[in-house]
Scaffold this motif. Structure first.
Motif: not given
Length: 372
Positions: A51-52, A304, A321-322, A341, A343-346, A348
């Protein structure tokens, strides 16, 4: 020594070494409290940024016995455990806070005393899946077949929902349990409704159907065609209300182990081939959104994202969202867990030394995985 810091950089304590855990749990909801680490606490990785923020892996079990087939839902963790000489199903409420100090008991109390054993006996149980207050598992028979059982954690009752058969891939989500079962010489998908207490056969094909995943009245699975000269496996979507089925994929690649959440569908396949040159296809995880109409293949689907890098990626799990999956770098023999993520496609990397296929499962912002 490694030191532990809260989100504001405040010192919490020292981490003296690391211990290997067979089953570990990450809680991503502790954003606004400082958690004092007890002397027995061990974290697998300090920098988990699902979650950052900086988070850590918290061991569920750290003994010498084998744990496997972990799942999680709304803070309830379940797994199959070999501590009694055969596999039994155990559960734990990971969100319990008996002293009501806003710190979950998993950070304060001895871990091994918080388990609840759900099964016991001469036969093994395995492949547990949990959704809300209901847990599903396979009760093995001596010949390797078994039955699907459900367990209600509120009234502590269990019951069978299938005949004795060769079955696998048990899952439960909401009011629907599903599994793959041998029927008529091949494997078909079966389902059970908690609402009307009926079992029905979802598929009727000459192929082998595996690994169902359910979200509300939507189901996906992979269909393995064994009649062709070259093996093929595609992802199939079904609206359980109407019974209508649609191909999510219909190509010549091998696509396996889908997961569904809302309009998102994920799977892994061999479409990129052998990119590392070692003679083995390098699997890749793909995530798509099937669009506002909730039906794949109607023109409003969109990609996505997909796993990146040289590692092979397997067995995605979706929630909220994961997306999470495990990876294997065959060059370095490194295993780990990734999160995307939606939503963002990032993407981790949330663990990097799992020692094997961690089979991560996600519920909301909580991930459970095996660390070998």
């Amino acid at each position: 020594n490694t030191i532990a810091l809260d989100m504001n950089g405040n010192y919490l304590g020292d981490i003296i070494g690391k211990k290997k855990a067979f089953l570990t749990f990450m809680h991503a909801g502790q954003k606004n409290i400082s958690i004092p680490l007890p002397a027995r606490s061990t974290l697998e990785d300090m920098r988990v940024t699902l979650t950052g923020i900086e988070l850590g892996w918290v061991p569920v079990r750290t003994d010498a016995y084998i744990q496997r087939d972990a799942d999680i839902s709304d803070g309830t963790a379940v797994w199959a455990d070999y501590r009694s000489g055969n596999y039994d199903i155990y559960m734990r409420n990971m969100s319990a806070d008996e002293n009501r100090n806003s710190v979950p008991d998993i950070f304060e109390m001895p871990f091994q005393n918080r388990d609840v054993q759900l099964t016991a006996g001469v036969n093994s149980q395995g492949i547990p899946s949990v959704s809300g207050e209901i847990i599903a598992w396979k009760n093995f028979t001596p010949d390797g077949r078994g039955q699907v059982f459900l367990y209600n954690t509120i009234n502590k009752t269990s019951w069978s929902i299938s005949p004795i058969a060769s079955l696998s891939d048990i899952t439960i989500s909401g009011s629907i349990a599903a599994w793959s079962q041998e029927s008529g010489g091949n494997r078909e998908i079966f389902a059970y409704s908690l609402l009307n207490k009926t079992t029905w056969q979802v598929t009727h094909t000459p192929d082998n159907e595996y690994h169902p995943s359910v979200w509300k009245d939507r189901m996906v699975w992979h269909s393995q065609n064994i009649s062709l000269s070259s093996e093929r496996s595609n992802i199939v979507f079904c609206n359980l209300t109407t019974g209508e089925k649609y191909n999510v994929t219909s190509d010549s690649y091998l696509e396996f182990n889908p997961s569904i959440w809302g309009n998102y569908i994920a799977w892994h396949d061999n479409s990129r081939g052998d990119v590392t040159g070692d003679g083995v296809d390098d699997e890749i995880v793909k995530v798509i959104n099937i669009g506002p109409d909730g039906i794949p293949g109607t023109g409003d689907d969109f990609k996505v994202g997909e796993s990146q890098g040289w590692e092979s990626a397997f067995n995605p799990s979706l929630s909220s969202q994961w997306a999470v999956w495990y990876y294997h770098n065959r060059t370095t023999d490194m295993w780990g867990t990734m999160a995307m993520n939606l939503t963002t496609g990032r993407i981790e990397r949330i663990s990097s030394d799992d020692g094997g296929d961690s089979q991560p499962q996600i519920s909301g912002s909580e991930v459970i995985r095996m660390d070998k």
